[in-house]
Write a protein that holds these residues in place. Structure first.
Motif, PDB file in Angstrom:
ATOM      1  N   LEU A 127       0.813  -1.215   0.000  1.00  0.00           N
ATOM      2  CA  LEU A 127       0.000   0.000   0.000  1.00  0.00           C
ATOM      3  C   LEU A 127       0.849   1.268   0.000  1.00  0.00           C
ATOM      4  O   LEU A 127       0.317   2.368  -0.118  1.00  0.00           O
ATOM      5  CB  LEU A 127      -0.925   0.010   1.221  1.00  0.00           C
ATOM      6  CG  LEU A 127      -1.878  -1.185   1.347  1.00  0.00           C
ATOM      7  CD1 LEU A 127      -2.717  -1.057   2.611  1.00  0.00           C
ATOM      8  CD2 LEU A 127      -2.773  -1.284   0.116  1.00  0.00           C
ATOM      9  N   THR A 128       2.154   1.126   0.141  1.00  0.00           N
ATOM     10  CA  THR A 128       3.036   2.279   0.246  1.00  0.00           C
ATOM     11  C   THR A 128       3.830   2.470  -1.038  1.00  0.00           C
ATOM     12  O   THR A 128       4.649   1.636  -1.412  1.00  0.00           O
ATOM     13  CB  THR A 128       4.019   2.115   1.425  1.00  0.00           C
ATOM     14  OG1 THR A 128       3.281   1.937   2.631  1.00  0.00           O
ATOM     15  CG2 THR A 128       4.904   3.335   1.559  1.00  0.00           C
ATOM     16  N   SER A 129       3.584   3.583  -1.724  1.00  0.00           N
ATOM     17  CA  SER A 129       4.349   3.948  -2.914  1.00  0.00           C
ATOM     18  C   SER A 129       5.140   5.207  -2.612  1.00  0.00           C
ATOM     19  O   SER A 129       4.661   6.095  -1.907  1.00  0.00           O
ATOM     20  CB  SER A 129       3.419   4.192  -4.106  1.00  0.00           C
ATOM     21  OG  SER A 129       2.696   3.026  -4.422  1.00  0.00           O
ATOM     22  N   ILE A 130       6.327   5.296  -3.163  1.00  0.00           N
ATOM     23  CA  ILE A 130       7.218   6.411  -2.894  1.00  0.00           C
ATOM     24  C   ILE A 130       7.666   7.036  -4.217  1.00  0.00           C
ATOM     25  O   ILE A 130       8.007   6.337  -5.170  1.00  0.00           O
ATOM     26  CB  ILE A 130       8.461   5.950  -2.103  1.00  0.00           C
ATOM     27  CG1 ILE A 130       8.028   5.302  -0.792  1.00  0.00           C
ATOM     28  CG2 ILE A 130       9.410   7.117  -1.837  1.00  0.00           C
ATOM     29  CD1 ILE A 130       9.152   4.626  -0.044  1.00  0.00           C
ATOM     30  N   ARG A 131       7.649   8.350  -4.265  1.00  0.00           N
ATOM     31  CA  ARG A 131       8.135   9.092  -5.421  1.00  0.00           C
ATOM     32  C   ARG A 131       9.450   9.745  -5.036  1.00  0.00           C
ATOM     33  O   ARG A 131       9.521  10.495  -4.061  1.00  0.00           O
ATOM     34  CB  ARG A 131       7.119  10.158  -5.843  1.00  0.00           C
ATOM     35  CG  ARG A 131       7.542  11.052  -7.006  1.00  0.00           C
ATOM     36  CD  ARG A 131       6.432  12.042  -7.329  1.00  0.00           C
ATOM     37  NE  ARG A 131       6.835  13.029  -8.304  1.00  0.00           N
ATOM     38  CZ  ARG A 131       7.403  14.192  -8.011  1.00  0.00           C
ATOM     39  NH1 ARG A 131       7.653  14.496  -6.748  1.00  0.00           N
ATOM     40  NH2 ARG A 131       7.730  15.048  -8.967  1.00  0.00           N
ATOM     41  N   ALA A 132      10.496   9.459  -5.791  1.00  0.00           N
ATOM     42  CA  ALA A 132      11.815   9.995  -5.470  1.00  0.00           C
ATOM     43  C   ALA A 132      12.621  10.150  -6.752  1.00  0.00           C
ATOM     44  O   ALA A 132      12.273   9.594  -7.792  1.00  0.00           O
ATOM     45  CB  ALA A 132      12.547   9.068  -4.496  1.00  0.00           C
ATOM     46  N   THR A 133      13.700  10.920  -6.679  1.00  0.00           N
ATOM     47  CA  THR A 133      14.542  11.101  -7.856  1.00  0.00           C
ATOM     48  C   THR A 133      15.271   9.801  -8.178  1.00  0.00           C
ATOM     49  O   THR A 133      15.515   8.970  -7.306  1.00  0.00           O
ATOM     50  CB  THR A 133      15.585  12.209  -7.638  1.00  0.00           C
ATOM     51  OG1 THR A 133      16.485  11.813  -6.592  1.00  0.00           O
ATOM     52  CG2 THR A 133      14.921  13.527  -7.279  1.00  0.00           C
ATOM     53  N   ALA A 134      15.624   9.656  -9.445  1.00  0.00           N
ATOM     54  CA  ALA A 134      16.328   8.447  -9.881  1.00  0.00           C
ATOM     55  C   ALA A 134      17.630   8.255  -9.114  1.00  0.00           C
ATOM     56  O   ALA A 134      17.978   7.136  -8.729  1.00  0.00           O
ATOM     57  CB  ALA A 134      16.593   8.522 -11.384  1.00  0.00           C
ATOM     58  N   SER A 135      18.349   9.333  -8.867  1.00  0.00           N
ATOM     59  CA  SER A 135      19.621   9.219  -8.151  1.00  0.00           C
ATOM     60  C   SER A 135      19.411   8.781  -6.705  1.00  0.00           C
ATOM     61  O   SER A 135      20.187   7.968  -6.175  1.00  0.00           O
ATOM     62  CB  SER A 135      20.379  10.545  -8.197  1.00  0.00           C
ATOM     63  OG  SER A 135      19.595  11.602  -7.654  1.00  0.00           O
TER      64      SER A 135
END
Length: 295
Positions: free
Chosen positions: A122-130
């Motif tokens: 249920l947990t999705s995270i948005r982050a930079t590729a690096s």
């Protein structure tokens, strides 16, 4: 209504200034210089409307006019930066080439008790590729899964995935809102210690996505008895719309997928991930380097 000048126009002005000539005769039949003249009204059209004559002082005036109108100094403006940096210069932030989502990746982690706070379907995270690359290295993750459709990414835990791994990092492939370029950047930066698998629709477009996504070692496909397959599960009309993808796969299909590819073409299959889930079809993972290695 005034013509809106863009990067193309600014670069043309900068190139003209750098020539450092007292007088320039520029091609007025070229729409770029016609646009610039229409906005700045600087210079003299001559040679029966074929040339735009600009003196050195005219070009300086053009440069200053662009600063006044667009807050852009054509000689040192960086178009490859992000919108915040462009806005800080006083220019329109939408001129930035770097879009808000292009370097970002949407991911989740499965089967990792040591990351209990985020290791949840249920947990999705948005982050930079690096940042994601550092996360993978810091947490010793060796298995990645790329998923084509967002709703399937959200429900990936409902599949019995044929991946023998203690922990898996799952990526959404991307769309108009979450640019695929961020994922591509990440995948290209991964070391060979990370094995990348992809899960797509079972159709020409899905196979093409598999073959054009970098660093993919294997693909997850539905597994069924071809003699008992319910053809009604397929969307043949969608298959018919994928002629370009079909032509691509015909040329690029690896030996490991030849049997499935022939089956897709023979039956005009477009089997969506949502259909695979709703019908609880079993899955198989096929290594792309070998037609005999299946999990």
């Amino acid at each position: 209504m005034m013509k809106k000048l863009t990067e193309r126009h600014f670069k043309a002005i900068a190139a003209a200034i750098k020539q450092r000539q007292k007088i320039l005769l520029l091609n007025y039949k070229n729409s770029t210089w016609r646009d610039i003249h229409a906005v700045t009204e600087i210079g003299e059209v001559c040679a029966n409307g074929k040339k735009l004559q600009l003196t050195k002082s005219d070009l300086k005036e053009v440069q200053n006019t662009i600063v006044d109108l667009y807050k852009v100094n054509v000689l040192d403006f960086d178009f490859d930066t992000d919108r915040v940096a462009v806005s800080a210069s006083g220019a329109d932030d939408k001129r930035a080439k770097s879009k808000p989502n292009q370097d970002y990746v949407l991911f989740k982690v499965l089967n990792d008790a040591s990351l209990a706070e985020i290791s949840s379907p249920l947990t999705s995270i948005r982050a930079t590729a690096s940042d994601v690359n550092r996360f993978i290295n810091d947490n010793n993750i060796h298995n990645a899964l790329v998923v084509e459709n967002l709703d399937i990414f959200d429900r990936i835990n409902e599949f019995d995935l044929p991946m023998n791994a203690d922990k898996i990092i799952v990526f959404y492939r991307g769309d108009a809102q979450i640019a695929p370029s961020g994922l591509k950047q990440l995948l290209l930066s991964l070391t060979e210690n990370v094995q990348c698998t992809i899960f797509t629709d079972y159709d020409p477009a899905g196979i093409q996505i598999c073959l054009t996504t970098p660093k993919i070692h294997s693909i997850i496909l539905p597994q069924f008895d071809s003699s008992k397959f319910n053809i009604r599960l397929s969307q043949a009309e969608d298959y018919d719309k994928q002629s370009k993808q079909k032509a691509f796969v015909d040329k690029q299909c690896p030996i490991a997928l030849s049997e499935d590819w022939d089956f897709i073409k023979k039956n005009r299959l477009s089997l969506k991930q949502q259909t695979i889930l709703s019908n609880k079809l079993p899955l198989v993972r096929i290594e792309l380097l070998s037609s005999d290695n299946k999990d």
